[in-house]
Design an enzyme around this catalytic site. Structure first.
Site, PDB file in Angstrom:
ATOM      1  N   ASP A 266       0.870  -1.165   0.000  1.00 41.77           N
ATOM      2  CA  ASP A 266       0.000   0.000   0.000  1.00 41.77           C
ATOM      3  C   ASP A 266       0.915   1.226   0.000  1.00 41.77           C
ATOM      4  OD1 ASP A 266      -2.199   1.635   0.037  1.00 41.77           O
ATOM      5  OD2 ASP A 266      -3.151   0.645   1.732  1.00 41.77           O
ATOM      6  N   TRP A 267       0.366   2.353  -0.421  1.00 40.51           N
ATOM      7  CA  TRP A 267       1.180   3.550  -0.640  1.00 40.51           C
ATOM      8  C   TRP A 267       1.718   4.072   0.695  1.00 40.51           C
ATOM      9  CZ3 TRP A 267      -0.059   1.186  -4.598  1.00 40.51           C
ATOM     10  CH2 TRP A 267       0.174   1.637  -5.889  1.00 40.51           C
TER      11      TRP A 267
END
Length: 738
Positions: A266-267
């Site tokens: 995930d970012w």
């Protein structure tokens, strides 16, 4: 003669050159070769620098390919409800394109509420076509995190509280997306069930709950959906970040399930180079390392899997075995997507996709209450309709975090009603309350300004006056996608409706008893006025065609057939996570309720929900026969089939979701009273009867034994329970496992 010989020699020479040219096509470019052969050939041609480059981002949403070898870049896009607008290379701001306005599909809570696997496939195929047309080869969705608490701000992106339902609905979505040569990226793996402290909270959960509740949808995505990528989650499990978690990624995902695809962070979810190297992560995105800010240009070289990794290899601190494994998986992704010469071209923003979204929205809407048959609106007897509530005019395809979209268009509920009803009745609108007056979301401008200068008292007075003079009041309220509502990064603060809506609804009922409440949300809300309001509709976030879908159901053009995929509790304490005091926790959150999530908790505690899991009414009526089994006992390797007749006893066509639950009457470990193990949506004309069948094996009877670390089906007595919801039980039949 000499000329003929010369000609033959020239032809032979040209033929030889052609054969040699063909034989010189690199193996990795030859799609007649096996996937493994192509991957290994490409791998051996790459330098260490090229290998390092392709496992981390080069911009907000892309990672490099290998230009020298003709291997394209990878381009990700946020889903799962539509294709995100283009953003600048290194910033979150819109890039200013004029051709990136998408079709906004209903949120996944609405999709799952259809209980229709064919519609899930249509959804996946349609959104996959939009991604493909925009040249995105990884769609960051769907989300299948379990609905543990109604306060989780991101529940609207997921598929409800039941692992079996989520598993059955996610598989067709994945296959639909990937039929376009676009990878679905199932998220967030795993235990990402809250937004509070999501980047750091350590989840403590027992193995039974992990395997029985929180992992099955991911397992189905891998083993049945054959998904090509999975996204790690922000939180921790066993003290390790989930984006590089040896237990989740190495032991379970790859070891137990045999996942061959790519794990994407995930970012900003990566926090440690060594763990990222060894614990199963393949591609790093969105990191903010070494004190660099979000928008710092060329920060990508400082990612955990960039220069720090290269330096460790150069110094001999790590070898390249793990690097090669990561690169193999990224190359496999490329061969399945960007390098598949036969993948379709896709389509974008089309009428066909809008119609698909409309169909999904119509089937996902849930009729929760219909006292005195207040719905559908009888236009032959209705002269004036009062529409009240901010959500009647508010855009809902924007906001909420990463799922915010720039939709090609969005029909608001008020627009939908006016379009459908026309001059058949007068529609008068009053706002009633002010929620979020924002009219600009990162460059997407609302067509109706929500700025308001009138006082709350003036708004209330107007609403009551309009309601008093109407034949029926349609109150369109609920939540929105602002902070602390249905919104990524924030959890809700309360179960009750915001902005004083409860008081307004109570006042409206005093001046007009014919009130219908349309709840626009991705979450359950409290309804202290439930006994006074005859009509209640769960309206979700329905995307581009939202207003048309709601209007079609309200006036009866469409017979509602949606069912809830999570329990509406009367109060927060009726939910297991809150009853036992662990939501949202602090640095740690302990899932004290274990396997007893949603209806499993309500059954165990004998708590009556406001609205039950699986509940949803129709404008027609259904009659169930008695469920029967084709045998009374089964051996471990057998199957058993249950049959039940369902008849439409009303005056119009409708669809019913027939639900099968299994109850283990005696077990060595605590088990839920019953668990969903089958469902079928059956369409019936007025007076028509059909037989619905369910076939199960010992898998449906099994629980996870944490001591044996294995699934166990214990011999003994069981019941098959057929219902129209988890509390509307129609009949049961007993059987046994030998």
């Amino acid at each position: 003669m000499f000329k003929n010989v010369k000609t033959i020699l020239v032809l032979l020479l040209l033929s030889s050159i052609g054969v040699n040219a063909q034989s010189k096509v690199p193996v990795y470019l030859d799609d007649k070769k096996t996937m493994d052969e192509r991957v290994e050939d490409a791998l051996k041609r790459m330098t260490t620098e090229e290998k390092i480059a392709i496992i981390h981002a080069q911009s907000k949403f892309s990672s490099p390919g290998v230009k020298r070898l003709g291997i394209p870049e990878n381009w990700m896009t946020d889903g799962p409800h539509g294709i995100r607008t283009e953003v600048k290379w290194d910033e979150w701001d819109q890039a200013g394109w004029t051709n990136d306005s998408c079709i906004a599909f209903p949120a996944l809570t609405a999709l799952s509420a259809t209980w229709n696997k064919e519609l899930s496939s249509l959804y996946g195929k349609s959104i996959g076509e939009e991604a493909r047309y925009r040249n995105k080869n990884v769609l960051l969705g769907p989300g299948v995190n379990i609905y543990r608490s109604p306060l989780n701000g991101r529940n609207f992106e997921y598929m409800g509280e039941d692992p079996f339902l989520a598993a059955k609905m996610v598989v067709p979505y994945i296959k639909g997306v990937q039929s376009n040569g676009v990878a679905a990226c199932v998220k967030h793996f795993a235990l990402n069930n809250q937004e509070t402290n999501r980047n750091s909270v350590n989840v403590i959960v027992d193995d039974r709950a992990l395997y029985e509740i929180y992992l099955p949808a991911f397992k189905a995505a891998v083993q049945e959906g054959e998904v090509w990528s999975i996204m790690g989650s922000y939180n921790k499990y066993k003290g390790q970040q989930c984006c590089h978690n040896e237990f989740l990624l190495n032991d379970i995902l790859r070891g137990e399930w045999g996942f061959k695809g790519v794990v994407v962070s995930d970012w900003g979810g990566v926090n440690d180079t060594k763990q990222a190297i060894h614990n199963g992560l393949d591609m790093e995105f969105g990191s903010w390392t070494n004190g660099l800010s979000w928008g710092t240009s060329n920060a990508y070289d400082n990612y955990f899997l960039a220069k720090p990794y290269s330096e460790m290899i150069r110094k001999g601190e790590v070898g390249t075995k793990e690097l090669d494994e990561k690169v193999r998986r990224v190359l496999r992704l490329a061969f399945l997507t960007t390098m598949d010469r036969n993948r379709p071209f896709g389509s974008f923003g089309t009428e066909e996709h809008a119609k698909a979204g409309l169909k999904i929205a119509e089937e996902g809407i849930v009729l929760l209450q219909n006292n005195n048959n207040i719905l559908p609106i009888n236009l032959s007897k209705t002269k004036k309709i009062a529409v009240i509530g901010e959500n009647a005019i508010k855009m809902m395809t924007v906001g909420g975090g990463s799922s915010s979209l720039k939709a090609r268009y969005e029909i608001t509920p008020l627009e939908g009603l006016k379009k459908r009803i026309g001059n058949q009745a007068e529609i008068v609108y009053a706002r009633g309350y002010v929620g979020d007056p924002t009219s600009n979301y990162n460059g997407v401008i609302a067509k109706v300004s929500l700025e308001e200068k009138r006082s709350p008292a003036e708004l209330t007075a107007e609403a009551l006056k309009v309601a008093k003079d109407a034949d029926i009041v349609i109150f369109i309220g609920g939540l929105n996608k602002s902070e602390n509502q249905d919104d990524e990064g924030h959890d809700r603060k309360q179960l009750g409706l915001p902005y004083g809506q409860d008081k307004l609804i109570t006042d409206l009922v005093k001046v007009n008893k014919n009130v219908v409440f349309v709840n626009i949300s991705g979450n359950a809300v409290a309804m202290p006025w439930v006994k006074e309001v005859p009509g209640i509709l769960q309206g979700w976030f329905l995307g581009t065609e939202a207003g048309n879908a709601l209007a079609n159901v309200l006036v009866g053009d469409v017979n509602p057939s949606g069912k809830l995929t999570f329990t509406f509790p009367v109060k927060l304490e009726d939910n297991g996570a809150h009853a036992l005091g662990e939501f949202p926790g602090g640095d740690e959150v302990k899932y004290n309720e274990g396997i007893f999530v949603g209806y499993r908790w309500a059954d165990k505690q004998k708590v009556k929900p406001l609205f039950s899991f699986g509940h949803g009414l129709s404008y027609t009526t259904f009659e169930y026969g008695k469920v029967t089994a084709d045998k009374k006992q089964i051996a471990a390797g057998d199957q058993i089939t249950f049959s039940v007749k369902v008849k439409n006893t009303g005056s119009r066509e409708g669809s019913e979701v027939v639900q099968l639950y299994i109850s283990d009457l005696k077990s060595s470990l605590p088990r839920p009273i019953k668990e969903l193990k089958g469902f079928e949506k059956v369409s019936l004309k007025a007076g028509e009867e059909k037989t619905v069948t369910f076939t199960v094996d010992k898998t449906a009877l099994s629980f996870f034994d944490d001591k044996k670390h294995d699934w166990v089906a214990e011999p003994g007595a069981f019941e098959a329970i057929v219902g129209a919801s988890s509390t509307d039980i129609k009949s049961k039949v007993s059987f046994s496992l030998q």
